[in-house]
Design a protein around this motif. Structure first.
Motif, short mmCIF file in Angstrom:
data_model
loop_
_atom_site.label_atom_id
_atom_site.label_comp_id
_atom_site.label_asym_id
_atom_site.label_seq_id
_atom_site.Cartn_x
_atom_site.Cartn_y
_atom_site.Cartn_z
N UNK A 111 -8.91 -7.02 -6.48
CA UNK A 111 -8.74 -6.31 -7.76
C UNK A 111 -9.06 -4.83 -7.60
N UNK A 112 -10.08 -4.56 -6.80
CA UNK A 112 -10.47 -3.16 -6.59
C UNK A 112 -9.36 -2.40 -5.88
N UNK A 113 -8.76 -3.03 -4.86
CA UNK A 113 -7.65 -2.37 -4.15
C UNK A 113 -6.53 -2.05 -5.12
N UNK A 128 -6.69 -1.70 -8.32
CA UNK A 128 -7.15 -0.69 -9.28
C UNK A 128 -7.07 0.71 -8.67
N UNK A 129 -7.47 0.82 -7.40
CA UNK A 129 -7.46 2.14 -6.76
C UNK A 129 -6.04 2.58 -6.41
N UNK A 130 -5.16 1.61 -6.20
CA UNK A 130 -3.77 1.98 -5.92
C UNK A 130 -3.15 2.70 -7.11
N UNK A 131 -3.52 2.24 -8.32
CA UNK A 131 -2.99 2.89 -9.53
C UNK A 131 -3.60 4.28 -9.65
N UNK A 132 -2.87 5.16 -10.25
CA UNK A 132 -3.40 6.52 -10.40
C UNK A 132 -2.54 7.52 -9.66
N UNK A 142 -20.52 -15.12 -4.38
CA UNK A 142 -21.11 -14.00 -3.65
C UNK A 142 -22.54 -14.30 -3.22
N UNK A 154 -12.12 -12.35 -1.19
CA UNK A 154 -12.89 -11.82 -2.30
C UNK A 154 -11.97 -11.33 -3.40
N UNK A 203 0.83 -1.19 0.00
CA UNK A 203 0.00 0.00 0.00
C UNK A 203 0.87 1.25 0.00
N UNK A 220 -14.52 -5.50 6.15
CA UNK A 220 -15.01 -5.64 4.79
C UNK A 220 -15.47 -7.05 4.46
N UNK A 256 -12.72 -9.90 -6.18
CA UNK A 256 -13.08 -8.58 -6.69
C UNK A 256 -12.52 -7.48 -5.78
N UNK A 257 -12.56 -7.71 -4.47
CA UNK A 257 -12.06 -6.70 -3.55
C UNK A 257 -10.56 -6.50 -3.70
#
Lengths: 183, 400
Positions: free
Chosen positions: B27-29, B31-35, B210, B22, B1, B17, B24-25
């Motif tokens: 992958x979401x982490x 995805x949000x790390x990028x940027x 899910x 999960x 992180x 959480x 998807x979770x």
């Protein structure tokens, strides 16, 4: 230190507020970008939030809560920015992220899929996911930032994940024949 | 992180959480790390310039920037609009003859039961090892699911009788207890376990797909997520029942009941898997934003809340599916959840701390209780209301 700066800024010292801006601008921009998925919109939201923080600073009762308070203003500015762009018909704007050189095709495809799904979420869902999965705020702090009860944060995360899953699957599903025929 | 900001320890974050498994979770982490993590320099510069500009404005004009000013303008505008509508309404309304009553007043049950605020001293707190998440009254016991996945049995005085740990699964945000009237089941994360009245836990049923709403009916688990699964633990059978997305589920008297995402109500017969649509009340939509929100059932019937349909509670016959009553239950607070317990229906506005008691004998609101706190669950045992208010289990003596 932070508390003193907030107190000084609240007393009207602009230099103190400038230091606070420097301390918080990156974090606010990172969050705004992830909610709005658009650099220009994120810049606008951060600017508006910080200027608003300056004009409203006297209403902040506890200097220790400045972080959550300014983040709350930002989230509301992000909501407003989303609505503004929607009314202006700017929803379709997609900004491509620069991919790291080590990314392979599968990783890029995976991120694209997630990106399309994430953009289909409401601003409220995107915000709660950014606060919990990116900033990894505890539920109590996310609730304070969003101005909703803790239980609502949990249910909103649940529904946001569910909506994200649905959006990704909807992207992956083949279009109905009638729709395909129209293309 | 590497993202900025204060973060929870990983274990705590995953607990909140609902587990690390999960995909998807994760992958979401990522995805949000990028940027970007740094704001362009022009943002700070623009803020400094705009702040300086506000300083240079005369003090009177600076007041225009404040939220207080905006609130005052908004309030004044709203008051003017309300006044205008009131005047217009008085002008256009035909005069009713003396002694006459409007049709709505004649046909609707009374909703005039006052809202009684429950003083904190009227609530009797019960200490538990951890905050409770879900409640269930069965025979002469009350069972509570704790936030660490343990289940505790209490006697009717609130004393702890036993503690059960049904599985080692990591708790999730949707965990709760459900009963088929004979035994009950608990969900802990992605694991479901049947527990007997004697506190014996069965073999956990684990699913990695899910699951949102779920219930147990006819000895079968009904797990709804991207699909509706019929899981028969005895036969190790897991089948998909064709259906649209399920919004909420419950069971009673051998049937499973579900609200589909558009807001319509269905009944499923576990014996035959027959899915029956419950038709809309005459002249009223049952789908979309005016459809059902939550569902609960017992021998008295099937109850739904319909917050966008004048905040009504609907009662259906559980055999025929016919609408028995439509009860206006809301009062300046949206009733969303519905629970049937102790022979009565309880419509709740959980966030607002509002409980609306409905008597099935008269299909009318008996009383409204206002609590200071968020109501997480409710049941009835020994003539007392057992509630989870915020993170505390409390009891409230019921007036008959």
């Amino acid at each position: 230190m932070g508390r003193d700066l907030v107190a000084a800024a609240r007393a009207g010292e602009r230099q103190a507020f400038d230091v606070l801006v420097e301390q918080h601008v990156d974090r606010l921009f990172a969050v705004a970008y992830r909610i709005l998925r658009d650099s220009q919109a994120a810049e606008d939201a951060v600017q508006d939030a910080l200027v608003s923080a300056w004009t409203e600073l006297r209403s902040l009762r506890e200097a220790d809560r400045f972080d959550a308070w300014v983040m709350r203003i930002l989230v509301h500015r992000a909501y407003r920015e989303t609505r503004r762009r929607k009314y202006r018909g700017e929803v379709g704007l997609l900004e491509m992220e620069v991919q790291a050189p080590t990314d392979d095709f599968a990783a890029i495809g995976d991120r694209d899929e997630l990106d399309r799904g994430f953009r289909r979420l409401s601003a409220e869902h995107r915000a709660v996911l950014v606060l919990t999965y990116y900033l990894q705020l505890p539920t109590s702090e996310a609730a304070e930032v969003l101005g909703i009860p803790q239980g609502t944060v949990k249910s909103r995360v649940h529904h946001a994940i569910r909506a994200l899953r649905g959006a990704i699957e909807a992207e992956a599903r083949p279009l109905p024949r009638r729709v395909r025929d129209e293309l | 992180m590497s993202g900025p900001g204060r973060r929870l320890p990983k274990r705590e974050h995953q607990r909140v959480l609902g587990g690390p498994g999960e995909e998807l979770e994760k992958r979401l982490e990522a995805y949000l790390e990028a940027g970007p993590e740094q704001a362009p320099e022009r943002v700070s510069a623009a803020v400094r310039a705009r702040v300086a500009a506000t300083e240079q404005r005369p003090r009177g004009l600076r007041l225009l920037d404040s939220n207080l000013f905006r609130v005052l303008v908004f309030a004044a505008g709203t008051a003017a609009l309300i006044g205008a509508f009131a005047v217009l309404g008085q002008t256009l309304r035909p005069e009713a003859p003396l002694g006459s009553r409007g049709p709505a007043a004649a046909s609707q049950p009374s909703t005039t039961a006052g809202r009684a605020t429950v003083p904190p001293e009227a609530l009797q707190g019960i200490d538990l090892p951890r905050p409770p998440k879900s409640l269930l009254a069965l025979d002469q016991s009350v069972w509570a699911l704790l936030d660490d996945g343990r289940v505790v049995q209490l006697d009717l005085t609130g004393d702890l009788l036993r503690t059960v740990r049904p599985s080692q699964a990591r708790p999730g945000i949707d965990d709760r207890l459900e009963t088929d009237g004979v035994t009950f089941w608990t969900r802990v994360g992605h694991s479901w376990t049947q527990i007997s009245k004697e506190g014996k836990a069965g073999q956990p049923v684990q699913r990695d797909y899910y699951v949102g709403p779920w219930t147990v009916a006819g000895g079968v688990l009904w797990l709804a997520g991207d699909n509706l699964h019929r899981v028969d633990p005895a036969a190790a059978d897991d089948r998909i029942i064709p259906s649209t997305l399920v919004h909420e589920m419950t069971s009673a008297e051998g049937f499973a009941w579900a609200i589909l995402t558009p807001g319509s109500l269905i009944r499923i017969d576990p014996g035959t898997d027959e899915v029956r649509n419950i038709p809309a009340p005459a002249g009223q939509p049952s789908e979309g934003y005016r459809g059902a929100w939550d569902v609960a059932a017992d021998a008295s019937g099937v109850w739904t809340t319909n917050p966008s349909n004048n905040e009504t509670v609907r009662r259906f016959d559980r055999e025929t599916g016919e609408l028995v009553a439509e009860i206006p239950a809301g009062e300046r607070g949206t009733v969303r959840r519905i629970v049937v317990a102790g022979g009565q229906a309880w419509a709740l506005h959980p966030a607002g701390g509002l409980i609306v008691r409905i008597d099935p004998q008269t299909n009318s609101v008996v009383d409204r209780l206002q609590l200071d706190g968020r109501i997480r669950d409710l049941t009835v045992a020994a003539g007392q209301l057992w509630l989870i208010v915020d993170d505390q289990l409390v009891r409230l003596k019921l007036e008959s």
